[in-house]
Structures are given as C-alpha cells and as structure tokens.
Scaffold this active site. Sequence first.
Site, PDB file in Angstrom:
ATOM      1  N   GLY A   4      -1.639  10.562   5.260  1.00 14.59           N
ATOM      2  CA  GLY A   4      -0.986  10.142   4.021  1.00 14.59           C
ATOM      3  C   GLY A   4      -1.996   9.925   2.916  1.00 14.59           C
ATOM      4  N   GLY A   6      -1.147   8.637  -0.021  1.00 13.43           N
ATOM      5  CA  GLY A   6      -0.493   7.741  -0.974  1.00 13.43           C
ATOM      6  C   GLY A   6      -1.452   6.610  -1.323  1.00 13.43           C
ATOM      7  CG  PHE A   7      -0.291   3.565  -4.097  1.00 14.45           C
ATOM      8  CD1 PHE A   7      -1.061   3.452  -5.249  1.00 14.45           C
ATOM      9  CD2 PHE A   7       1.020   4.002  -4.220  1.00 14.45           C
ATOM     10  CE1 PHE A   7      -0.537   3.759  -6.488  1.00 14.45           C
ATOM     11  CE2 PHE A   7       1.562   4.307  -5.452  1.00 14.45           C
ATOM     12  CZ  PHE A   7       0.787   4.187  -6.593  1.00 14.45           C
ATOM     13  N   GLY A   8      -1.983   3.735   0.140  1.00 10.41           N
ATOM     14  CA  GLY A   8      -2.710   3.195   1.292  1.00 10.41           C
ATOM     15  C   GLY A   8      -3.788   4.150   1.776  1.00 10.41           C
ATOM     16  CB  VAL A  72       1.098  13.978  10.982  1.00 15.89           C
ATOM     17  CG1 VAL A  72       0.950  13.409  12.386  1.00 15.89           C
ATOM     18  CG2 VAL A  72      -0.266  14.210  10.353  1.00 15.89           C
ATOM     19  CD  GLU A 168      10.672   0.381 -12.998  1.00 21.95           C
ATOM     20  OE1 GLU A 168      10.472   1.351 -12.235  1.00 21.95           O
ATOM     21  OE2 GLU A 168       9.831  -0.501 -13.230  1.00 21.95           O
ATOM     22  CG  ASP A 296       5.984   1.531   1.163  1.00 19.56           C
ATOM     23  OD1 ASP A 296       5.411   0.473   0.860  1.00 19.56           O
ATOM     24  OD2 ASP A 296       6.598   2.250   0.347  1.00 19.56           O
ATOM     25  CB  ALA A 312       1.460   0.416  -5.409  1.00 23.54           C
TER      26      ALA A 312
HETATM   27  C1  FAD Z   1      10.754   5.137  -7.574  1.00 25.24           C
HETATM   28  C2  FAD Z   1       9.755   4.149  -7.048  1.00 25.24           C
HETATM   29  C3  FAD Z   1       9.225   3.189  -7.905  1.00 25.24           C
HETATM   30  C4  FAD Z   1       8.289   2.271  -7.424  1.00 25.24           C
HETATM   31  N1  FAD Z   1       7.770   1.345  -8.297  1.00 25.24           N
HETATM   32  C5  FAD Z   1       6.814   0.502  -7.863  1.00 25.24           C
HETATM   33  C6  FAD Z   1       6.191  -0.413  -8.776  1.00 25.24           C
HETATM   34  O1  FAD Z   1       6.536  -0.457  -9.956  1.00 25.24           O
HETATM   35  N2  FAD Z   1       5.194  -1.217  -8.295  1.00 25.24           N
HETATM   36  C7  FAD Z   1       4.793  -1.167  -6.985  1.00 25.24           C
HETATM   37  O2  FAD Z   1       3.881  -1.897  -6.602  1.00 25.24           O
HETATM   38  N3  FAD Z   1       5.366  -0.346  -6.114  1.00 25.24           N
HETATM   39  C8  FAD Z   1       6.359   0.507  -6.510  1.00 25.24           C
HETATM   40  N4  FAD Z   1       6.939   1.376  -5.630  1.00 25.24           N
HETATM   41  C9  FAD Z   1       6.540   1.303  -4.211  1.00 25.24           C
HETATM   42  C10 FAD Z   1       5.216   1.988  -3.996  1.00 25.24           C
HETATM   43  O3  FAD Z   1       5.225   3.266  -4.566  1.00 25.24           O
HETATM   44  C11 FAD Z   1       4.969   2.046  -2.494  1.00 25.24           C
HETATM   45  O4  FAD Z   1       4.946   0.747  -1.983  1.00 25.24           O
HETATM   46  C12 FAD Z   1       3.655   2.743  -2.181  1.00 25.24           C
HETATM   47  O5  FAD Z   1       3.706   4.076  -2.611  1.00 25.24           O
HETATM   48  C13 FAD Z   1       3.355   2.666  -0.689  1.00 25.24           C
HETATM   49  O6  FAD Z   1       2.145   3.321  -0.445  1.00 25.24           O
HETATM   50  P1  FAD Z   1       1.905   4.067   0.939  1.00 25.24           P
HETATM   51  O7  FAD Z   1       0.509   4.558   0.910  1.00 25.24           O
HETATM   52  O8  FAD Z   1       2.372   3.223   2.047  1.00 25.24           O
HETATM   53  O9  FAD Z   1       2.929   5.292   0.900  1.00 25.24           O
HETATM   54  P2  FAD Z   1       3.101   6.464  -0.163  1.00 25.24           P
HETATM   55  O10 FAD Z   1       2.455   6.151  -1.443  1.00 25.24           O
HETATM   56  O11 FAD Z   1       4.554   6.778  -0.138  1.00 25.24           O
HETATM   57  O12 FAD Z   1       2.301   7.667   0.496  1.00 25.24           O
HETATM   58  C14 FAD Z   1       2.672   8.249   1.705  1.00 25.24           C
HETATM   59  C15 FAD Z   1       2.054   9.631   1.774  1.00 25.24           C
HETATM   60  O13 FAD Z   1       2.189  10.108   3.091  1.00 25.24           O
HETATM   61  C16 FAD Z   1       2.587  11.459   3.064  1.00 25.24           C
HETATM   62  N5  FAD Z   1       3.292  11.687   4.315  1.00 25.24           N
HETATM   63  C17 FAD Z   1       4.432  11.109   4.749  1.00 25.24           C
HETATM   64  N6  FAD Z   1       4.735  11.528   5.990  1.00 25.24           N
HETATM   65  C18 FAD Z   1       3.761  12.394   6.339  1.00 25.24           C
HETATM   66  C19 FAD Z   1       3.519  13.161   7.504  1.00 25.24           C
HETATM   67  N7  FAD Z   1       4.322  13.101   8.573  1.00 25.24           N
HETATM   68  N8  FAD Z   1       2.438  13.969   7.518  1.00 25.24           N
HETATM   69  C20 FAD Z   1       1.613  14.046   6.447  1.00 25.24           C
HETATM   70  N9  FAD Z   1       1.789  13.340   5.333  1.00 25.24           N
HETATM   71  C21 FAD Z   1       2.848  12.513   5.279  1.00 25.24           C
HETATM   72  C22 FAD Z   1       3.456  11.586   1.834  1.00 25.24           C
HETATM   73  O14 FAD Z   1       3.486  12.926   1.363  1.00 25.24           O
HETATM   74  C23 FAD Z   1       2.742  10.634   0.867  1.00 25.24           C
HETATM   75  O15 FAD Z   1       1.790  11.300   0.091  1.00 25.24           O
HETATM   76  C24 FAD Z   1       7.882   2.310  -6.071  1.00 25.24           C
HETATM   77  C25 FAD Z   1       8.411   3.273  -5.217  1.00 25.24           C
HETATM   78  C26 FAD Z   1       9.343   4.185  -5.701  1.00 25.24           C
HETATM   79  C27 FAD Z   1       9.906   5.224  -4.780  1.00 25.24           C
END
Ligand code: FAD
Length: 418
Positions: A4, A6-8, A72, A168, A296, A312
């Site tokens: 992933g 994403g932010f994490g 994955v 929003e 998440d 995030a």
């Molecule tokens: C519309 C919306 C608005 C939001 N607004 C806010 C806000 O204003 N403030 C805030 O703090 N938070 C906000 N959030 C929440 C925030 O975006 C999440 O908490 C944050 O993105 C979590 O980070 P993460 O790294 O866990 O997952 P993510 O950022 O979702 O990243 C997960 C990554 O894993 C990848 N992935 C998933 N499954 C697989 C797999 N099987 N194999 C390979 N790659 C995979 C995905 O493609 C993605 O790139 C919002 C979320 C949404 C949907």
Amino acid sequence: VVVGAGFGGLAVARELRDRAVDVVVVDANNFHTFQPLLYQVATAGLDEDDIAYAVRGIFRRQRNVEFRMGRVTAVDLDARTVCLDGVPEVGGAVIDYDDLVIAAGAVTATFGVQGVEEHALGLKSIDDALNVRAHVLHQFERVAVNPTLIDEGAITFVVVGGGPTGVELAGGLVELMGVLGRDFQSLDVRRARVVLVEAGDRLLPAFAPSLGRHAVETLRRRGVEVILGAGVDRIDEHGAHLAGGFVPAHTVVWTAGITASPLASALAVETTKGGRIVVGPDLSIPAHPEVYVVGDVAAMPDGHGGIAPQLAPAAMQGGRHAARQIVRRIDGQETEPFHYVDKGTMATIGRSAAVAQLPGGIHLWGPVGWLAWLGLHLVMLIGFRNRANVLVNWGWNYFTYDRGARLLSAADIEERNA
Ligand SMILES: Cc1cc2nc3c(=O)[nH]c(=O)nc-3n(C[C@H](O)[C@H](O)[C@H](O)COP(=O)(O)OP(=O)(O)OC[C@H]3O[C@@H](n4cnc5c(N)ncnc54)[C@H](O)[C@@H]3O)c2cc1C
C-alpha cells in the site's frame, strides 16, 4: 515489503530512508491518492492529477526503495511471501520478505443495504471521483435534451452519509450547481436538488454537537436538503428509499461508511467487527513480530485505551511507528507500544466554511475554520507541483466562482449508457 502506497505505506518507506534496509513498496495503482480531496475532483474543483502522485516519482531520490505495481492477493505468513496478481501482461509474482507492513487501507462498506452496489456511486478512489463527476455532468446534458427527466430525478443528487465525506460532497455539489446554472442557461437549474441523508440525528457525529449543528445550518442555507434520522433501506434505478419516504434520483452517492481492505480477510488472522486486523500494542500481529499492520486496515490500539481513528494522521503515525520497530528489532532492541497523538479533525462545508475540532477543546468554524482547512490540506499534499496547482485552482475557483474541470468525453457517455 510494504503493501500500500497510501498515507501509512508512504510513511513507513520514508521513515526507513537512511537505514540499511531494502524496501519494496507494492500498490495496485502506480500512484498515491490524497483521499481528503477526492470530493473536489468529484465536484469539478480539481483535476485528478492535482491530488495524485506517481509512487516512482515520490521515491526517485530514495535509493533503498523499489516499487512494484500489483495487487497483493495472498500473504503466506509462514513462508514469508506475498503474492501479487501483477499487471496483466507480466503475470503474477511472489516477493519474499523479512519484515512486512500491511497498509492496504479500506473500501466502501455497503452494510448489506440492497441496491448500493448496483445503483449507488462510491467516493473512495480517483476512479470513483471521476465517475461521480462524469455522472453529474451527464445528467445535465441529458436534461438539456429532455427537460421532462427533471421530474424523474435526473438532476437530483442524493448523498448518503452525514460524516465528513458526505458533508464535503454535498457542499461541493451545491456549489457546482451554481456553476452549471451559468453553463445551462436555457435550463431552470434551480430545480436541481442536492439531498444529504443521514440515519443518525445529527451530521458529523465524530465532532462536537455544536459543529454538527453549524454544518446543518450552513448546508441548508446554501440550498442542500438535509434529512436527519432517516436510514436508507434500498436504492434502485429510480432513487433512494428511506425509512418513511422516497427520493426520486438518478444519482445516489454512498459515503455512509468504510470497511477494511479485503486483504484483511484473505490473511486468516483475527479481525474486528469492521474487518480491521487486530494488532498488538507495537502494531505487529500476534505470533508474527515481523508483520505490522497500520492505517485504516488495522485496529491500532491508540495507547490511551481506545482504537486509533481511520484518519490520515493516524495512518502516518502508525506507519512511522512500524518502521521504527523494524529498526529496533534489527538492532536487537525490544519493540515499543504505539501512542496515537490526536491532532484534531476537520471538514469543509464549502466556500469560506469549514469546521475544525482541535486538541485542547479548540473549535473553529466559518471562514477561520476554512482557512485552517485550506492551509493544512495544502501542506499535506505531496509534491510542489500538486501544491502549486491546487493553490492556483482554488484561487481561480474562489475569485471567479467557476470550476475548470468540467470535462465529459464521448467514452464517459458510452460507459454510462452501457
Ligand atoms: C473521500 C474521503 C475523504 C477523507 N477525508 C479525510 C480528511 O479530511 N482527513 C483525514 O485525516 N482523513 C480523511 N480520509 C481518510 C484517510 O484518507 C484515510 O484514513 C487514509 O487514507 C488511510 O491511510 P492508509 O494508508 O491506511 O490507506 P490508503 O491511503 O487508503 O492507502 C491504501 C493503499 O493500498 C493500496 N492497496 C489496497 N489493497 C491493496 C492490495 N491488495 N494490493 C496492493 N495495494 C493495495 C491502495 O491502492 C492504496 O494506495 C478521507 C477518506 C476518504 C475516502
């Protein structure tokens, strides 16, 4: 291996920048998505590449990071391998790991409500946001040809879920209606409806009640119909069936909740009711100190007796923590428990209006809250180009009351008619 980007996931890889470790970041997409601004893409305020950034670009200067694009599909915890389905032409692949961090995020939760999957749109990815934008613009083009469709709900936009994303999106949609009113001068765009439906008795349940009330009042003043205390029972091609009513609508956007990435259930480890993987205080999974789960997809103990929120900053803090524990273990040290630091939450309601709940009981709303929201989101965006683009676009939108990203292609229309 970090699953992933994403932010994490990005936080893990960045924290390992100066360490003698090799990092492989895997993501199903070749870009990172800044999800907090997805609603702006959906409402034509920003382009998709303003809020996404190529992962290879992010790590161009970090020599110890490699990127693999692929989904994955399985993790063998005993053999210490992850399986990718890969890009179709290349086929799948297996990657060995010494340490694994799963940061696969979350997906939309339908809660079993009938018709959500078939008839509602989501807002969890760039594709979702572009889909909402194309769908909304397409409804206006249809109505311009056949205005009788208005009675069927062709320009009624129902948003389900009164959390930050729903608020929003509803605020952004009602502003977009104003712009489209100038584009479609022969149409009575005042007949367009934006309806925000929330099953609970208030908006923004994670915020203080006064901020929730402020959101309701501001949205209503701007023309959003806010319906509280009415769960959606069913969605079909004609609209949303609520407890005690029906809203005819050709567009329903479902923002009512999320559940952990399906990868969590593929792992055969303990999960919570919301599908999040149960982790120990140091964020590793029981009996596998070499596997961490953050963001998440994880039920991260916050170090204060609760579970860290799906936001995030929590994902970034969890990512940095997991990276530090990997280093501690390499150095032969004990791992440390995670402590989440609450930096507050914010939600924008639209032009010059937002609410912010900061530590120490500080509440901001109106233009002050909005400026705080703008500043924070600009700082958090990745890359100078994205920040500059977003700043220019916001300035343009603010001073001209316009929205530039209103493109609808023939392919979009074909897809919608299919
Ligand atoms: C519309 C919306 C608005 C939001 N607004 C806010 C806000 O204003 N403030 C805030 O703090 N938070 C906000 N959030 C929440 C925030 O975006 C999440 O908490 C944050 O993105 C979590 O980070 P993460 O790294 O866990 O997952 P993510 O950022 O979702 O990243 C997960 C990554 O894993 C990848 N992935 C998933 N499954 C697989 C797999 N099987 N194999 C390979 N790659 C995979 C995905 O493609 C993605 O790139 C919002 C979320 C949404 C949907």
